[in-house]
Design a protein around this motif. Sequence first.
Motif, short mmCIF file in Angstrom:
data_model
loop_
_atom_site.label_atom_id
_atom_site.label_comp_id
_atom_site.label_asym_id
_atom_site.label_seq_id
_atom_site.Cartn_x
_atom_site.Cartn_y
_atom_site.Cartn_z
N ILE A 86 0.86 -1.19 0.00
CA ILE A 86 0.00 0.00 0.00
C ILE A 86 0.89 1.23 0.00
O ILE A 86 1.68 1.44 0.94
CB ILE A 86 -0.93 0.03 1.22
CG1 ILE A 86 -1.86 -1.18 1.22
CG2 ILE A 86 -1.76 1.31 1.22
CD1 ILE A 86 -2.79 -1.23 2.42
N LEU A 87 0.79 2.05 -1.03
CA LEU A 87 1.57 3.27 -1.15
C LEU A 87 0.61 4.45 -1.10
O LEU A 87 -0.11 4.73 -2.07
CB LEU A 87 2.36 3.28 -2.46
CG LEU A 87 3.21 2.03 -2.77
CD1 LEU A 87 3.94 2.20 -4.08
CD2 LEU A 87 4.18 1.74 -1.63
N LEU A 88 0.57 5.13 0.05
CA LEU A 88 -0.32 6.28 0.20
C LEU A 88 0.27 7.50 -0.48
O LEU A 88 1.47 7.77 -0.39
CB LEU A 88 -0.57 6.58 1.68
CG LEU A 88 -1.46 5.61 2.47
CD1 LEU A 88 -1.72 6.16 3.87
CD2 LEU A 88 -2.78 5.35 1.75
N ASN A 89 -0.59 8.25 -1.13
CA ASN A 89 -0.23 9.50 -1.80
C ASN A 89 -0.42 10.63 -0.78
O ASN A 89 -1.54 11.11 -0.56
CB ASN A 89 -1.12 9.68 -3.03
CG ASN A 89 -0.78 10.90 -3.85
OD1 ASN A 89 -0.01 11.76 -3.43
ND2 ASN A 89 -1.38 10.98 -5.03
N LEU A 90 0.67 11.08 -0.15
CA LEU A 90 0.60 11.99 0.99
C LEU A 90 1.26 13.33 0.69
O LEU A 90 2.11 13.42 -0.21
CB LEU A 90 1.28 11.34 2.21
CG LEU A 90 0.68 10.03 2.69
CD1 LEU A 90 1.52 9.46 3.83
CD2 LEU A 90 -0.77 10.22 3.14
N GLY B 31 4.65 19.43 -2.37
CA GLY B 31 3.94 18.61 -3.36
C GLY B 31 3.37 17.35 -2.74
O GLY B 31 2.88 17.36 -1.62
N ARG B 32 3.45 16.24 -3.47
CA ARG B 32 2.94 14.97 -3.02
C ARG B 32 4.06 13.93 -3.04
O ARG B 32 5.04 14.07 -3.78
CB ARG B 32 1.79 14.48 -3.90
CG ARG B 32 0.68 15.48 -4.16
CD ARG B 32 -0.14 15.74 -2.92
NE ARG B 32 -0.77 14.56 -2.35
CZ ARG B 32 -1.56 14.60 -1.28
NH1 ARG B 32 -1.80 15.76 -0.67
NH2 ARG B 32 -2.11 13.49 -0.80
N ARG B 33 3.87 12.86 -2.25
CA ARG B 33 4.90 11.84 -2.14
C ARG B 33 4.25 10.52 -1.74
O ARG B 33 3.35 10.49 -0.90
CB ARG B 33 5.92 12.26 -1.09
CG ARG B 33 7.14 11.36 -0.98
CD ARG B 33 8.09 11.93 0.07
NE ARG B 33 9.31 11.15 0.17
CZ ARG B 33 10.38 11.31 -0.59
NH1 ARG B 33 10.35 12.25 -1.53
NH2 ARG B 33 11.45 10.57 -0.43
N PHE B 34 4.68 9.43 -2.36
CA PHE B 34 4.15 8.11 -2.01
C PHE B 34 4.93 7.53 -0.83
O PHE B 34 6.16 7.60 -0.80
CB PHE B 34 4.22 7.16 -3.21
CG PHE B 34 3.18 7.44 -4.26
CD1 PHE B 34 1.88 6.96 -4.10
CD2 PHE B 34 3.48 8.20 -5.38
CE1 PHE B 34 0.91 7.22 -5.06
CE2 PHE B 34 2.53 8.46 -6.35
CZ PHE B 34 1.24 7.98 -6.19
N GLU B 35 4.17 6.96 0.11
CA GLU B 35 4.77 6.40 1.31
C GLU B 35 4.23 4.99 1.53
O GLU B 35 3.02 4.76 1.49
CB GLU B 35 4.45 7.29 2.51
CG GLU B 35 5.05 6.83 3.82
CD GLU B 35 4.80 7.81 4.95
OE1 GLU B 35 4.50 7.36 6.07
OE2 GLU B 35 4.90 9.03 4.70
N ASP B 36 5.12 4.04 1.79
CA ASP B 36 4.74 2.64 2.00
C ASP B 36 4.22 2.47 3.42
O ASP B 36 4.96 2.66 4.39
CB ASP B 36 5.96 1.74 1.77
CG ASP B 36 5.59 0.26 1.69
OD1 ASP B 36 4.58 -0.14 2.31
OD2 ASP B 36 6.31 -0.49 1.02
N VAL B 37 2.93 2.12 3.56
CA VAL B 37 2.31 1.92 4.87
C VAL B 37 1.78 0.50 5.00
O VAL B 37 0.85 0.23 5.76
CB VAL B 37 1.18 2.94 5.11
CG1 VAL B 37 1.71 4.37 5.07
CG2 VAL B 37 0.06 2.76 4.09
N THR B 38 2.39 -0.44 4.29
CA THR B 38 1.86 -1.79 4.18
C THR B 38 1.77 -2.50 5.53
O THR B 38 0.70 -2.99 5.92
CB THR B 38 2.73 -2.62 3.22
OG1 THR B 38 2.87 -1.92 2.00
CG2 THR B 38 2.08 -3.97 2.98
#
Length: 647
Positions: A227-231, A238-245
Motif C-alpha cells: 500500500i503506497l499512500l499519496n501523501l 507537493g505529493r509523495r508516495f509512502e509505504d504503509v503496508t
Amino acid sequence: MKKLMARPLCCGCALVLGMVGTAAGQIFSLEDATRRVGIETASYVAPFGMTAGVAAADYNNNGWIDIFVPNAEGHGDQLFVNNGDGTFTEMALDLGVSGMDHPLGKPRSRVALWVDVDGDRRLDLIVAGDAFFEPLADLPAHWNQLRLYRQLPDGTFEDASEAFGLHEIDLMSDCWCLDPRSGFTIYGRHFGSMAAGDLNGDGYLDLVVGVWQGAEENKPQEIGARILLNLPDEATGGRRFEDVTIETLAPGIAEPGLDHFGSFWQIVLHDFNGDGLLDIYGAVDMDENHLWLNQGRFEDPSRPGVFLLHPMVDATHVAGMTSPVPETDMGIALGDPNNDGLIDAFITKTDTPGSIIHNDFYIARSAEPVFENIAQAARLMGPRFGFGWGTTFRDMDMDGFEDLLVTNGFNSCIDRPVMMINRAAEGDPRFIEQPSLVLNAIERGACIIGADLDRDGDIDLIHTVLMTPSRGCQESVLQILENVRDPRVEPASWVTVRPRMKGPNHFAIGAVVRVECTGETTSLNMTRVLTAGISMGGQEPAEANFGLGIDTNPEDALRITIQWPDGSAPTVLNGTVASLGNRLVHVGPCSVVDLAEPAGSLDFFDLLDYLNRFEAGDMVADLAEPFGVLDASDLFEAIRLVLQGCP
C-alpha cells in the motif's frame, strides 16, 4: 410472459434472448481491426514472463480513448493516441513516455496505470516492470522500480518518479531469491498488478501493488502486496508516495508471513461492504485470497494534515471470497451481471481439462459482505477455459446484462480465449459461450479489457497475447477487436456515463454508476463501478457503459445516478432514452455549466444561464477554489469550460 425468442445466428454472432424484465440484445460479431485502426501487430514486444498488461484511458481529455502498452526491455513503450475517428497514432516517444530515455537503458515494462497523482485534472502515468528470471550476477535493479510520468499542460510528460519518492520504494530486496542461502542464481520476483483509489479519503489516489514471488514463493519475509499512500510532502509542498503496508495490513508483526501476504496477481479496489471506504481484494497464487476491509483513517500526530490508515480487517473467510484449499488465482473481473446492485467478482485459475482447480464466480448475496461461489451453476468453469489470466465483465450484446471475457494460456499455445454471453434471465446469471473467429485462436493470452474505442456505443476489446500461432507461437501481438453489429438487425440503444468530480479525484475513481431504464417493454436496473486496475495488469477507462437493448423506445424513462467516492450527495439525472440515450453523458463540473437547451452542447446560451445563476448566488455553480464561495474565479472557470466545450 413473452416466449423466448431465438434469432438466426451468423458466424460469431450472439444468441439473443428476451423476456419480461429484460431487454433483447443486438446480434454482433468481433472483427480484428488492429491494422485497420493503425496499429502494426508486430510492433508490440511483450515482456518476458507470465503476463503483460495494457492501460486504456482518455489521457488528453478529448473524449476519445487512448491506449498505453508496456513493452519489453530495449523496446519503447507505446502510446496509441486516438485520432478521433477510431484510428490511432503511436506517439510515446514524442510525448515522453516510451522509456527509451532512461539513463540506464530502457527497462522492462509490464503493467501501467493512468492516475492523476497531483490532482491537476491531467492524467499521469505509472509504469511498473521487473527483472523476472534475470541472472542475479548481473541484475538490472532499475527494472524493478516504479516510474511516474507527470503530464504537463502541453500534453507531454516528464519523469517525476524521484519527485514523488518512488525511487525510494523498494519492491525488490525482500525477495527470498536474493538470500545467499536460497541457492538461486536467477531473480524470482514477477510483477503482478497495480490498482489505484482514494484509500484514506483525502481526495488523492493511492496505489496498491501486487507482486508474485516466483520460485520458493510465499516466504515469510516476502511481501506480496504493498500500500503506497499519496501523501503531502512537507519538504517540497507537493505529493509523495509512502509505504504503509505493514502497519495497515499486519501491524506489530515483524515478519508478516504466509497468513498475511502471499504471491499476488491482480488486485482490485472497491467498497465491498458499502461503508463509503475503498477495500482491497487480491487474487493470490497457491494461497488464500485476501479481502481487506478499510477501517478508515487517522491524522498523523506528528504531521498535521497527513492521514494514515487504521489497520484493515481481513474478512476473506467471513465474506466467503477464497477457495477452501490454496489454488492458482490470477485475474479478477468486477461487475453486476445479475443487476441486483451488488458487485460480484470472477476469478480466473488453471481451469484446464482434468484439473481439480476451477474458476470462481463469487456472487454477492449481501453488502455485509457475503458471497457465494456459483461458478458451476453459472457455467463459468470447466474444460472450455484453461490456464486463465485476464478477464472482464462487459455488455457485449448491449442487452443490459454484463457478459464475460476470459483469456487463457501458458508457456505454449495450448488454450484459447473465451467469450461468455449472459442469458438475460431473472435471478442468478447463466452464461453460454459465443464462438468468435478472431477470439478463438489457440494462443497464450495475457490481458483483456473493454472500451468503446470508436464511440459507436458498444464495447470493443483490447487483448495482449504473449504467443500466437500466427507467429509460430514464438512472438507476441496486440489485438484490437471491434464490436460490429449486424446491420440487418435493429441496433440496441445505449448510454455511456462519464462522471467527473471537483477536487483531486477528478476522474471519480471508485464511483458507482447506476442506470435505470423503464418502459412498456423494458425494465433494467444496472450498476457499474469505475476502477483503476482490473483484469490482469489492465485498466479500463473511467466511464460506465450501459446497453439498453433493441426493444427500448425513445419515450422510455432513463434515470442516471452517480454515487461519488467522497461520500457527497449522489447526482441524479432524469430523462428519457430520447434525451439522454445513445450518447456520451458527462456528469460533473462540465454538466454544471451545461444549463440551457440543447443539453449536451455547450454554447453561448449556457454562459448566459450561468451568469444569471452567478448573480443570484446559486452555489451549484461553485466550480473553482476557494470552494464554498461563489466569486469571479467560478465565473472565469465557467467561461473557460464553455469555450473548451467542457471536455
